[in-house]
Design a protein around this motif. Structure first.
Motif, PDB file in Angstrom:
ATOM      1  N   GLY A 251       0.799  -1.218   0.000  1.00 18.00           N
ATOM      2  CA  GLY A 251       0.000   0.000   0.000  1.00 18.00           C
ATOM      3  C   GLY A 251       0.830   1.266   0.000  1.00 18.00           C
ATOM      4  N   LEU A 252       2.118   1.159   0.365  1.00 20.91           N
ATOM      5  CA  LEU A 252       2.970   2.349   0.365  1.00 20.91           C
ATOM      6  C   LEU A 252       3.497   2.616  -1.043  1.00 20.91           C
ATOM      7  CD1 LEU A 252       5.208   2.012   3.579  1.00 20.91           C
ATOM      8  CD2 LEU A 252       3.105   3.337   3.269  1.00 20.91           C
ATOM      9  N   ASP A 253       3.470   3.877  -1.450  1.00 21.87           N
ATOM     10  CA  ASP A 253       4.103   4.267  -2.703  1.00 21.87           C
ATOM     11  C   ASP A 253       5.526   4.736  -2.408  1.00 21.87           C
ATOM     12  OD1 ASP A 253       3.751   6.741  -1.516  1.00 21.87           O
ATOM     13  OD2 ASP A 253       2.270   7.459  -2.955  1.00 21.87           O
ATOM     14  N   TYR A 254       6.221   5.259  -3.424  1.00 17.85           N
ATOM     15  CA  TYR A 254       7.609   5.687  -3.212  1.00 17.85           C
ATOM     16  C   TYR A 254       7.719   6.715  -2.089  1.00 17.85           C
ATOM     17  CZ  TYR A 254       8.739   3.576  -7.791  1.00 17.85           C
ATOM     18  OH  TYR A 254       8.933   2.717  -8.832  1.00 17.85           O
ATOM     19  N   ARG A 255       6.791   7.653  -2.049  1.00 23.41           N
ATOM     20  CA  ARG A 255       6.841   8.691  -1.015  1.00 23.41           C
ATOM     21  C   ARG A 255       6.582   8.088   0.361  1.00 23.41           C
ATOM     22  NH1 ARG A 255       8.519  14.066  -2.720  1.00 23.41           N
ATOM     23  NH2 ARG A 255       8.416  13.924  -4.994  1.00 23.41           N
ATOM     24  N   GLY A 256       5.637   7.161   0.433  1.00 25.96           N
ATOM     25  CA  GLY A 256       5.378   6.496   1.704  1.00 25.96           C
ATOM     26  C   GLY A 256       6.548   5.648   2.153  1.00 25.96           C
ATOM     27  N   LEU A 257       7.168   4.955   1.208  1.00 28.21           N
ATOM     28  CA  LEU A 257       8.357   4.176   1.532  1.00 28.21           C
ATOM     29  C   LEU A 257       9.477   5.073   2.042  1.00 28.21           C
ATOM     30  CD1 LEU A 257       8.267   1.768  -1.523  1.00 28.21           C
ATOM     31  CD2 LEU A 257       8.228   1.027   0.862  1.00 28.21           C
ATOM     32  N   ALA A 258       9.595   6.266   1.457  1.00 31.74           N
ATOM     33  CA  ALA A 258      10.640   7.195   1.898  1.00 31.74           C
ATOM     34  C   ALA A 258      10.430   7.643   3.334  1.00 31.74           C
ATOM     35  CB  ALA A 258      10.678   8.412   0.968  1.00 31.74           C
ATOM     36  N   GLU A 259       9.193   7.587   3.812  1.00 29.40           N
ATOM     37  CA  GLU A 259       8.905   7.949   5.197  1.00 29.40           C
ATOM     38  C   GLU A 259       9.310   6.839   6.161  1.00 29.40           C
ATOM     39  OE1 GLU A 259       7.483  10.766   6.508  1.00 29.40           O
ATOM     40  OE2 GLU A 259       7.591  11.734   4.542  1.00 29.40           O
ATOM     41  N   GLN A 260       9.214   5.570   5.728  1.00 26.82           N
ATOM     42  CA  GLN A 260       9.366   4.458   6.667  1.00 26.82           C
ATOM     43  C   GLN A 260      10.619   3.608   6.446  1.00 26.82           C
ATOM     44  OE1 GLN A 260       5.848   2.112   7.445  1.00 26.82           O
ATOM     45  NE2 GLN A 260       4.475   3.772   6.834  1.00 26.82           N
ATOM     46  N   LEU A 261      10.961   3.327   5.183  1.00 25.45           N
ATOM     47  CA  LEU A 261      12.058   2.389   4.927  1.00 25.45           C
ATOM     48  C   LEU A 261      13.404   2.887   5.443  1.00 25.45           C
ATOM     49  CD1 LEU A 261      12.934  -0.292   3.647  1.00 25.45           C
ATOM     50  CD2 LEU A 261      13.161   0.920   1.462  1.00 25.45           C
ATOM     51  N   PRO A 262      13.818   4.141   5.183  1.00 24.64           N
ATOM     52  CA  PRO A 262      15.126   4.573   5.692  1.00 24.64           C
ATOM     53  C   PRO A 262      15.239   4.478   7.217  1.00 24.64           C
ATOM     54  CG  PRO A 262      14.323   6.099   4.026  1.00 24.64           C
ATOM     55  CD  PRO A 262      13.188   5.187   4.352  1.00 24.64           C
ATOM     56  N   ALA A 263      14.174   4.835   7.909  1.00 25.49           N
ATOM     57  CA  ALA A 263      14.212   4.786   9.374  1.00 25.49           C
ATOM     58  C   ALA A 263      14.357   3.353   9.866  1.00 25.49           C
ATOM     59  CB  ALA A 263      12.946   5.424   9.953  1.00 25.49           C
ATOM     60  N   TYR A 264      13.641   2.424   9.242  1.00 27.42           N
ATOM     61  CA  TYR A 264      13.709   1.027   9.657  1.00 27.42           C
ATOM     62  C   TYR A 264      15.090   0.438   9.383  1.00 27.42           C
ATOM     63  CZ  TYR A 264      12.481  -3.939   9.994  1.00 27.42           C
ATOM     64  OH  TYR A 264      12.446  -5.262  10.336  1.00 27.42           O
ATOM     65  N   VAL A 265      15.599   0.676   8.200  1.00 29.35           N
ATOM     66  CA  VAL A 265      16.900   0.116   7.831  1.00 29.35           C
ATOM     67  C   VAL A 265      18.012   0.729   8.680  1.00 29.35           C
ATOM     68  CG1 VAL A 265      18.566  -0.108   5.943  1.00 29.35           C
ATOM     69  CG2 VAL A 265      16.134  -0.398   5.490  1.00 29.35           C
ATOM     70  N   ARG A 266      17.889   2.015   8.948  1.00 31.72           N
ATOM     71  CA  ARG A 266      18.898   2.667   9.783  1.00 31.72           C
ATOM     72  C   ARG A 266      18.861   2.119  11.206  1.00 31.72           C
ATOM     73  NH1 ARG A 266      19.942   9.200  10.044  1.00 31.72           N
ATOM     74  NH2 ARG A 266      21.874   9.113  11.248  1.00 31.72           N
ATOM     75  N   GLU A 267      17.657   1.892  11.733  1.00 30.06           N
ATOM     76  CA  GLU A 267      17.541   1.341  13.091  1.00 30.06           C
ATOM     77  C   GLU A 267      18.198  -0.030  13.179  1.00 30.06           C
ATOM     78  OE1 GLU A 267      14.101  -0.147  16.258  1.00 30.06           O
ATOM     79  OE2 GLU A 267      13.527   0.660  14.297  1.00 30.06           O
ATOM     80  N   LEU A 268      18.045  -0.834  12.133  1.00 26.66           N
ATOM     81  CA  LEU A 268      18.642  -2.168  12.135  1.00 26.66           C
ATOM     82  C   LEU A 268      20.120  -2.156  11.774  1.00 26.66           C
ATOM     83  CD1 LEU A 268      15.896  -4.512  10.659  1.00 26.66           C
ATOM     84  CD2 LEU A 268      16.485  -4.056  13.031  1.00 26.66           C
ATOM     85  N   GLY A 269      20.637  -1.049  11.277  1.00 25.87           N
ATOM     86  CA  GLY A 269      22.063  -0.912  11.058  1.00 25.87           C
ATOM     87  C   GLY A 269      22.590  -1.418   9.742  1.00 25.87           C
ATOM     88  N   PHE A 270      21.714  -1.749   8.795  1.00 26.73           N
ATOM     89  CA  PHE A 270      22.195  -2.160   7.476  1.00 26.73           C
ATOM     90  C   PHE A 270      22.845  -0.968   6.780  1.00 26.73           C
ATOM     91  CE2 PHE A 270      18.974  -5.407   8.250  1.00 26.73           C
ATOM     92  CZ  PHE A 270      19.609  -6.566   7.808  1.00 26.73           C
TER      93      PHE A 270
END
Length: 719
Positions: A251-270
């Protein structure tokens, strides 16, 4: 008197089969002035520079006008329905391609091909519009059809630019957002309506039209782009999170992914995200691996500028972006690349070479310079236009071998009588050399599953020139071992040690990718033997082993929190298992916390990545403890402290397990333990520093005696 069109010219123009419509349409000097001829089907009246043109039938209108009045002529076209169109005459413009561009096109050496082919909005001779160009060398004629001409290309035939096979037309008044396709007259006289192979934006599937695009995005990742080439990738940490964008959070588009994906990946340290193919593809179930729009991010999730926003957001979060790229094959959709101009244009003319036996697709003709240019420029395009930091090239093995998946008698040997596809080799070498030359800091990664020599060797030394290669052997061997019940693992111990025999033959990435958690292969945790606790313990121990083994690592989404089901592109990861209301949420959160800590320790420990491609960065402590299911080795950095990694793939706690260590470190401390209770383990940890003593072991003068927890990996370093 109007000089008439010859019947042949008239017929060819109406059939869209004329190679030079500009020689017949537009203004041409004749006795008494300039002959202006226009082709506008369904028009009832046409004015050129306010002069009435006489109907010649079939949509042709013409008149001889004073020459001085036609240089900057505008057309006023009235239609039967009462509508009136005012536009500049497309046939008064010289080609909008420069001589150097045309030369490079003919040579197949245009490294920014997307700027000269496709639809490019520009101001030409003072008039705004769009230049349409397409490579169709076998066509008898080409027209452009779209919203601007009610999808009837009769009024917009394109001209051939000669032996380079390119057709061109500047259409005034057409701008960004207009849909279009190319109406191609095949050699047999039939017509085919094709999407633009170079389209930079497309309609959302299942619609298939191309869209005129002008990027308007302002990047904010200048610091990232300036710094990414400071350290060679093989001497830097690289921990990759593989993502299928449409299903990561459905359901997330590119803009929605930009809100959530970087934060999640950064939290996990990838350190990096690897996107499964983002280029446009008609069938979502292909996961992007059957591409029809090589120059357009899929419209399912938004516009090209929206995709740039996602990449930018990842960069600003300190995360690199890799993408899957598919130059090995393309689908047969009749509106796309297959038999594009009625001939084998992008595919090999020999059907035995063109048909891909596994996937019902077509293979590119790597020996054709224009096709090679199309693909090489495409790799550069994603790195330059979308700031992608690297491309992972899919299915390289299928490109390298002429007999790939083909039985005896169904393939043709090369000129030397061998099975190597030297055209593909030359293409891959050119692609890699071009990307590394043009895009500082970008990397290329090969999914190559055979023993081809020199995949990551430099092209000037005869290699293919990739930066990294997926270590498929490591993946198959170690997963086979991990799936065994511990009682049987002693007889398969070599599957865990064999990778070090060839670990430095290439620069490797260790992949636990989407391919390993679909089609009945089960999720990573579900591959493991035993009950739920043992499965999770094995899963954690395996990840600890993977993160400490030489090579970069890649993990597919959902495996970071040990979801139990295979991945489905329709539902995505099982995020609900992390919900506090879910009974086993703590178990899954524990695995996710381990992945976070693995990445944090990994990035902070140069010994785990600085000498990944240098044999001096690794030393076995014990590779032969098969009966104990134990593996122990040391990792070394250039100057810093070493790290000792020990994996116990047995469910038995091993107390005071003696291991030889370097003699210049008196005390060792445990810095990571996959059996820690915080990760869902049994809590068997080495809390106190371990004193090294002068008892020789494993060929070293000093040794320590840690406790090895069950089904676990521990990391130790000098205090």
């Amino acid at each position: 008197m109007l000089p008439p069109l010859s019947p042949a010219d008239r017929a060819q123009l109406l059939a869209g089969a004329h190679h030079d419509p500009h020689a017949l349409l537009g203004a041409h000097q004749v006795s008494g002035g300039a002959l202006v001829r226009v082709l506008r089907p369904f028009a009832r009246r046409v004015l050129a520079s306010d002069h009435e043109l006489e109907s010649e039938g079939d949509g042709f209108f013409a008149a001889v006008l004073p020459f001085a009045e036609v240089a900057d002529r505008r057309l006023t076209v009235s239609y039967q329905d009462g509508s009136v169109l005012e536009t500049h005459d497309p046939y008064r413009f010289l080609p909008a391609l420069g001589e150097l561009d045309a030369h490079l096109l003919g040579e197949g050496r245009h490294e920014r091909l997307w700027e000269v082919l496709g639809a490019w909005p520009l101001v030409h001779d003072g008039v705004p519009g769009t230049r349409f160009t397409v490579w169709a060398p076998g066509a008898r004629g080409v027209r452009v059809a779209g919203d601007f001409n009610h999808w009837d290309g009769t009024a917009h035939p394109m001209r051939s630019l000669g032996s380079c096979g390119v057709w061109e037309l500047f259409v005034p008044g057409v701008g960004p957002g207009e849909r279009y396709k190319f109406d191609i007259c095949r050699p047999d006289g039939g017509h085919t309506l094709r999407a633009d192979p170079m389209a930079r934006q497309t309609e959302c599937p299942p619609a298939t039209a191309s869209i005129v695009h002008r990027g308007a995005y302002t990047w904010g990742d200048q610091a990232w782009m300036a710094a990414r080439a400071e350290r060679p990738a093989h001497e830097a940490p690289m921990s990759v999170y593989e993502v299928h964008l449409p299903s990561w959070r459905p359901g997330l588009d590119y803009r929605g992914l930009a809100e959530q994906l970087p934060a999640y990946v950064r939290e996990l340290g990838f350190t990096h995200v690897e996107m499964m193919p983002p280029a446009e593809h008609p069938y979502g179930g292909s996961w992007g691996y059957q591409v029809t729009g090589y120059y357009a991010p899929t419209a399912r999730l938004g516009t090209p500028d929206d995709f740039k926003h996602l990449v930018d957001a990842l960069h600003r979060a300190g995360i690199g972006v890799l993408m899957d790229w598919v130059p090995a094959h393309f689908p047969k959709d009749e509106w796309a690349l297959a038999k594009f101009d009625g001939t084998a244009c992008y595919e090999h003319p020999d059907p035995r070479r063109a048909e891909h036996p596994d996937w019902g697709t077509l293979e590119f003709d790597y020996g054709r310079r224009e096709v090679r240019n199309f693909l090489v420029a495409n790799a550069v395009f994603w790195c330059e236009e979308y700031h992608v930091d690297g491309i992972r090239v899919d299915a390289v093995a299928s490109m390298l071998y002429l007999d790939y998946s083909r039985p005896e008698g169904q393939w043709t040997p090369n000129a030397d009588g061998g099975r190597e596809n030297w055209d593909a080799v030359a293409f891959l070498q050119e692609m890699n050399a071009t990307v590394y030359r043009r895009c500082p800091g970008a990397v290329t990664i090969a999914e190559e599953s055979t023993a081809w020599d020199g995949v990551t060797r430099a092209t000037d030394h005869g290699g293919l020139g990739f930066g990294f290669k997926w270590n498929m052997g490591w993946m198959h061997d170690t997963l086979d071992y991990a799936a065994k019940d511990p009682v049987h693992r002693a007889w398969h111990h070599g599957e865990m040690t064999f990778s070090m025999v060839y670990a430095y033959s290439e620069n490797y990435v260790l992949p636990i990718s989407h391919d390993e958690v679909v089609h009945g292969k089960r999720a990573l945790v579900s591959k493991m033997p035993g009950d739920w606790w043992q499965q999770r313990a094995n899963h954690r121990a395996y990840l600890g082993w993977m993160w400490s083994h030489p090579g970069k690592q890649l993990l597919f989404m959902g495996q970071e929190f040990a979801q139990g089901a295979e991945w489905s592109e329709e539902t995505g990861p099982q995020w609900w298992v992390l919900d506090p209301e879910y009974p086993a949420a703590g178990d899954h959160r524990g695995v996710r916390d381990l992945v976070r800590d693995l990445n944090a320790r990994y990035r902070a420990t140069p010994a785990l990545w600085e000498r990944d491609t240098d044999p001096s960065g690794f030393a076995w402590v014990d590779a032969d403890a098969a009966a104990d299911n134990v593996l122990a080795f040391l990792r070394f950095s250039a100057k810093g402290a070493p790290l000792l990694a020990v994996s116990n793939f047995s469910p038995v706690v091993r107390h005071d397990y003696r291991l030889g260590v370097p003699g210049d470190s008196p005390d060792w401390v445990e810095v990571l333990n996959t059996d820690a209770s915080v990760y869902g383990g049994s809590g068997v940890v080495n809390r106190e520093p371990l004193k090294s003593d002068p008892t020789p072991s494993h060929g070293r003068d000093m040794s320590i005696c840690p406790t090895l927890p069950p089904l676990a990996t521990i990391w130790l370093r000098p205090a």
